[in-house]
Enzyme design. Structure first.
Site, short mmCIF file in Angstrom:
data_model
loop_
_atom_site.label_atom_id
_atom_site.label_comp_id
_atom_site.label_asym_id
_atom_site.label_seq_id
_atom_site.Cartn_x
_atom_site.Cartn_y
_atom_site.Cartn_z
N HIS A 175 3.45 4.35 3.60
CA HIS A 175 2.45 3.49 2.97
C HIS A 175 2.45 3.59 1.45
CE1 HIS A 175 0.28 2.20 6.67
NE2 HIS A 175 0.94 3.24 7.15
N ASP A 185 1.26 2.21 -6.76
CA ASP A 185 0.53 1.96 -5.51
C ASP A 185 1.49 1.38 -4.50
OD1 ASP A 185 -1.70 1.84 -3.88
OD2 ASP A 185 -2.94 0.84 -5.40
C1 GDG Z 1 -2.55 3.60 1.20
C2 GDG Z 1 -1.68 3.24 -0.02
C3 GDG Z 1 -1.61 0.86 0.75
C4 GDG Z 1 -12.46 1.44 -0.99
N1 GDG Z 1 -13.71 1.82 -1.36
C5 GDG Z 1 -14.54 1.47 -0.36
C6 GDG Z 1 -13.77 0.87 0.64
N2 GDG Z 1 -12.51 0.86 0.23
C7 GDG Z 1 -11.40 0.25 1.00
C8 GDG Z 1 -10.81 -0.96 0.34
C9 GDG Z 1 -9.43 -1.02 1.00
C10 GDG Z 1 -9.13 0.46 1.23
O1 GDG Z 1 -10.35 1.19 1.12
C11 GDG Z 1 -8.18 1.03 0.18
O2 GDG Z 1 -6.94 0.46 0.36
P1 GDG Z 1 -5.74 0.66 -0.66
O3 GDG Z 1 -4.63 -0.22 -0.22
O4 GDG Z 1 -6.20 0.43 -2.04
O5 GDG Z 1 -5.37 2.18 -0.65
P2 GDG Z 1 -5.11 3.63 -0.10
O6 GDG Z 1 -6.31 4.21 0.53
O7 GDG Z 1 -4.60 4.38 -1.26
O8 GDG Z 1 -3.96 3.46 1.03
C12 GDG Z 1 -1.88 1.79 -0.43
C13 GDG Z 1 -2.42 1.32 1.97
O9 GDG Z 1 -2.19 2.69 2.28
C14 GDG Z 1 -2.05 0.50 3.22
O10 GDG Z 1 -0.69 0.60 3.49
O11 GDG Z 1 -2.02 -0.45 0.40
O12 GDG Z 1 -1.01 1.45 -1.48
O13 GDG Z 1 -1.97 4.12 -1.11
O14 GDG Z 1 -9.51 -1.63 2.24
O15 GDG Z 1 -11.61 -2.09 0.55
N3 GDG Z 1 -14.30 0.39 1.78
C15 GDG Z 1 -15.64 0.51 1.94
N4 GDG Z 1 -16.44 1.09 1.01
C16 GDG Z 1 -15.94 1.59 -0.15
O16 GDG Z 1 -16.70 2.12 -0.98
N5 GDG Z 1 -16.21 0.02 3.06
#
Ligand code: GDG
Length: 470
Positions: free
Chosen positions: A165, A368
């Site tokens: 990821h 990312d």
């Molecule tokens: C890894 C990779 C890749 C965030 N704050 C809150 C909240 N979130 C949710 C967001 C989004 C998720 O968390 C974060 O997704 P990301 O893609 O930014 O990142 P990572 O956790 O770093 O995940 C990344 C991912 O895997 C999938 O393959 O995209 O690059 O690092 O959905 O909305 N959700 C809620 N409250 C919050 O305060 N409910």
């Protein structure tokens, strides 16, 4: 079960899907995103989902069944020491920073790698106990980079896939990893290595090409000691329909802002890879150059804390608080706080409604894998009057989302200019950009991602033996 019995059973039943990830969801139907997609795939195909159990005094062999209705779930055991060394140590203080191009943050200890190898081995033994020959095994992420190699060493011939990821490191980053020379061997134990972007595939190619045992084949696959495997990109998506519905139906939380006050929004786990300090400084640069009589935008950053036990995460938290304090100190007025910084986790419905209310989203990581927030923001918009996505070149999402306003998060001047442009963009341009982004977000959604990956994995030809080194 003996091999002959396992083979006989496999002929009667179609193969199951065995997914291994760091965590398994506790809810019967998990909310949103990746876990929901895996849940759906397991619902369709049937199978087993394996993740880490709660750390205890001593680690046990095997798997512990977790009560679940639609398909099986099980945990593997971790001791508290292993949690410190395998999870906080090698996974999150070595692999995570290294794969995000932050070799300067590595804390390399041999004992952490030993724990990582031990956990990967124990999970391999546990899976080998229960896997039937035609089960497909799908490993998720950087916590299990050696797992497939360990499984092969135990004689497993199943189709095994990995999806990483996070970004794939550059060949020069890998030089900082004591185990770097083994990476090609770990990857080659899979049939299919899935990465987020073409850029990651190019980085992996660079590392594989340097390994004397690895050879590029004419069909795009790789040959490692006589066994073929593939490295391809599968950009992950979101459940766009569901997120758009949530955004349209949920009430916008009370913000104490006038309805037409411009709102910029950032939503990220508090992590140094997300570029939050650079983002705050970029917004500071915008405030510095904006006309004193113009509109007064509010930038709301939601950044729930994560991995608090790792010191680099405590440092980023302090640095961010200082940056917000000094920018607000310089520009705030009696009735205006330019940066609002919320460390609390916000419920998903409220988040979706905030995305829809926001005029601009700031998705500006320094590195990312993909970044799902960029896609969620696009899905949440009203197509008639959409907001503007400001996106960093360094997000994996940049490959599919060039219709966003692209920025270099290291260049504060460029950042400030993008914010100014976004706040003044005509309705027609906003609509054009949004329509193009939206098409991709809805087409290549999370169901597309799981389907595409699993189709590819299921088409891998039957297992070929590793050929011993000459
Ligand atoms: C890894 C990779 C890749 C965030 N704050 C809150 C909240 N979130 C949710 C967001 C989004 C998720 O968390 C974060 O997704 P990301 O893609 O930014 O990142 P990572 O956790 O770093 O995940 C990344 C991912 O895997 C999938 O393959 O995209 O690059 O690092 O959905 O909305 N959700 C809620 N409250 C919050 O305060 N409910």
């Amino acid at each position: 079960m003996r091999q002959a019995e396992a083979d006989a059973e496999a002929q009667e039943k179609p193969g199951r899907l065995i997914v291994i990830s760091n965590r398994i969801p506790t809810d019967e139907v998990p909310a949103g995103g990746l876990v929901y997609a895996i849940h759906e795939a397991l619902n369709d195909i049937g199978g087993l989902w394996i993740g880490a159990g709660t750390p205890s005094d001593e680690a046990q062999e095997g798997l512990t069944e977790v009560k679940s209705e639609a398909y099986d779930k099980a945990t593997f055991s971790l001791s508290r020491t292993e949690y410190d060394r395998y999870y906080l140590g090698y996974s999150n203080s070595v692999l995570w920073p290294l794969f995000h191009h932050r070799a300067d943050l590595l804390s390399v200890y041999e004992r952490d790698f030993e724990a990582y190898r031990e956990v990967n081995r124990r999970v391999a033994r546990a899976v080998a106990e229960i896997a039937r020959p035609d089960d497909m095994i799908w490993i998720q992420d950087y916590h299990f980079l050696m797992l497939a190699r360990e499984m092969r060493d135990l004689g497993l011939k199943n189709r095994i896939g990995l999806f990483l990821h996070i970004p794939f490191p550059n060949a020069s980053d890998i030089l900082a990893l004591p185990q770097g020379p083994q990476i090609a061997n770990w990857l080659a134990a899979h049939d299919l290595v899935g990465l987020q972007t073409q850029r990651d595939v190019a980085a992996a190619r660079e590392t594989l090409r340097r390994d004397p045992d690895c050879e590029a084949m004419g069909n795009g696959n790789w040959l490692f000691r006589g066994r073929e495997f593939a490295v391809l990109s599968f950009p992950i998506g979101i459940d766009a329909e569901e997120f758009a519905r949530k955004a349209a139906e949920s009430p916008v939380p009370e913000l104490q802002l006038s309805p037409d006050a411009p709102l910029l929004l950032g939503v990220d786990r508090l992590d140094y890879s997300k570029g939050l300090v650079h983002r705050f400084r970029g917004f500071g640069a915008y405030l510095e150059q904006r006309s004193q009589h113009g509109t007064r935008p509010t930038f709301l950053q939601i950044a729930p804390v994560s991995r608090e036990d790792v010191s680099a995460y405590q440092d980023i938290r302090e640095e961010l608080e200082r940056a917000a304090g000094s920018i607000n100190g310089a520009y705030a007025d009696l009735d205006w706080t330019p940066i609002r910084y919320v460390r609390r986790h916000v419920a998903r419905e409220r988040l979706a409604a905030l995305f829809r209310r926001a005029n601009v989203a700031l998705v500006t990581p320094l590195a990312d894998g993909m970044n799902l927030v960029a896609k969620e923001f696009v899905a949440a918009q009203n197509p008639d009057d959409p907001g503007v996505l400001i996106l960093s070149h360094f997000a994996g999402a940049a490959e599919q989302m060039q219709a966003a306003l692209m920025v270099n998060p290291f260049d504060h001047g460029n950042f400030a200019h993008a914010i100014d442009r976004a706040l003044h963009m005509s309705l027609a341009e906003r609509q054009d950009r949004h329509a193009s982004l939206r098409e991709n977000v809805f087409k290549q959604d999370i169901a597309w991602w799981t389907r595409t990956y699993l189709n590819r994995l299921s088409r891998v030809p039957a297992y070929q033996e590793d050929r011993p080194r000459d």
